[in-house]
Design an enzyme around this catalytic site. Structure first.
Site, short mmCIF file in Angstrom:
data_model
loop_
_atom_site.label_atom_id
_atom_site.label_comp_id
_atom_site.label_asym_id
_atom_site.label_seq_id
_atom_site.Cartn_x
_atom_site.Cartn_y
_atom_site.Cartn_z
N HIS A 1 0.29 -0.80 0.24
CA HIS A 1 0.17 -0.25 0.09
C HIS A 1 0.67 1.42 0.22
O HIS A 1 0.07 1.87 -0.81
CB HIS A 1 -1.59 0.12 1.04
N GLU A 2 1.52 1.76 1.25
CA GLU A 2 2.57 2.43 1.16
C GLU A 2 3.54 2.28 -0.25
O GLU A 2 4.03 3.83 -0.42
CB GLU A 2 3.80 2.71 2.21
N HIS B 1 1.95 4.62 -3.14
CA HIS B 1 1.79 5.55 -3.28
C HIS B 1 3.18 6.63 -4.21
O HIS B 1 3.32 7.11 -4.41
CB HIS B 1 1.74 6.49 -1.88
#
Length: 175
Positions: free
Chosen positions: A141-142, A145
């Site tokens: 998820h991170e 980004h």
């Protein structure tokens, strides 16, 4: 210092972040301090530099029991710079995700169940880990980004995407 977190719709969240070239600098230390303060203040599981408007390949995650994710196993506090992610195995796992840049919403997101990741810490030391489950989900998820990807872009079934206060939370298994 607590920084403002950019929200979905801000074009800066859609850019591909630049690699970090210099480690152990005062600027990098200040960035990491601000990221930690911001993540803790907002009770996030992780934070990527682009979420606070910094166009660098830097993410932080883990380090404390998170009241937003009470059932999640503890993930070690990690600074991951210039990450490299490689799934091992073909198995995916779906789970609910939220995001500080997409406040108030949750979505059912597929992620690789098991993951190998490598990168550098703030001093430039290279490290690598093999992880699975929640830890693997947070890393993916991170790191999304850093490539201009927000979790709603990965949602396959929009019947499982909505406002946290409207969704049937008894079905929710946090990322």
């Amino acid at each position: 210092m607590i920084r403002e977190v950019l929200r979905m719709g801000d074009p800066r969240l859609l850019r591909v972040a630049q690699p970090v070239a210099a480690f152990a600098t005062p600027q990098l230390a200040e960035l990491l301090h601000d990221m930690r303060d911001t993540m803790a203040h907002l009770q996030g599981a992780g934070l990527a530099a682009p979420q606070i408007g910094v166009d660098l390949r830097v993410v932080i995650f883990g380090g404390f029991a998170n009241p937003r994710y009470p059932e999640a196993p503890l993930v070690p506090e990690t600074v991951l710079i210039n990450p490299e992610l490689t799934p091992f195995g073909e198995e995916e796992e779906e789970g609910w995700e939220g995001c500080l840049s997409v406040p108030g919403l949750r979505g059912w997101v597929p992620r690789w169940k098991r993951l190998y990741y490598a990168g550098h810490d703030e001093s430039g030391r290279r490290f690598e880990r093999r992880v699975e489950g929640f830890h693997a989900r947070v890393v993916q998820h991170e790191c999304d980004h850093l490539d201009g990807i927000l979790y709603p872009m990965r949602v396959r079934d929009f019947r499982r995407f909505g406002f946290t206060d409207v969704l049937n939370l008894s079905d929710v298994v946090d990322e």
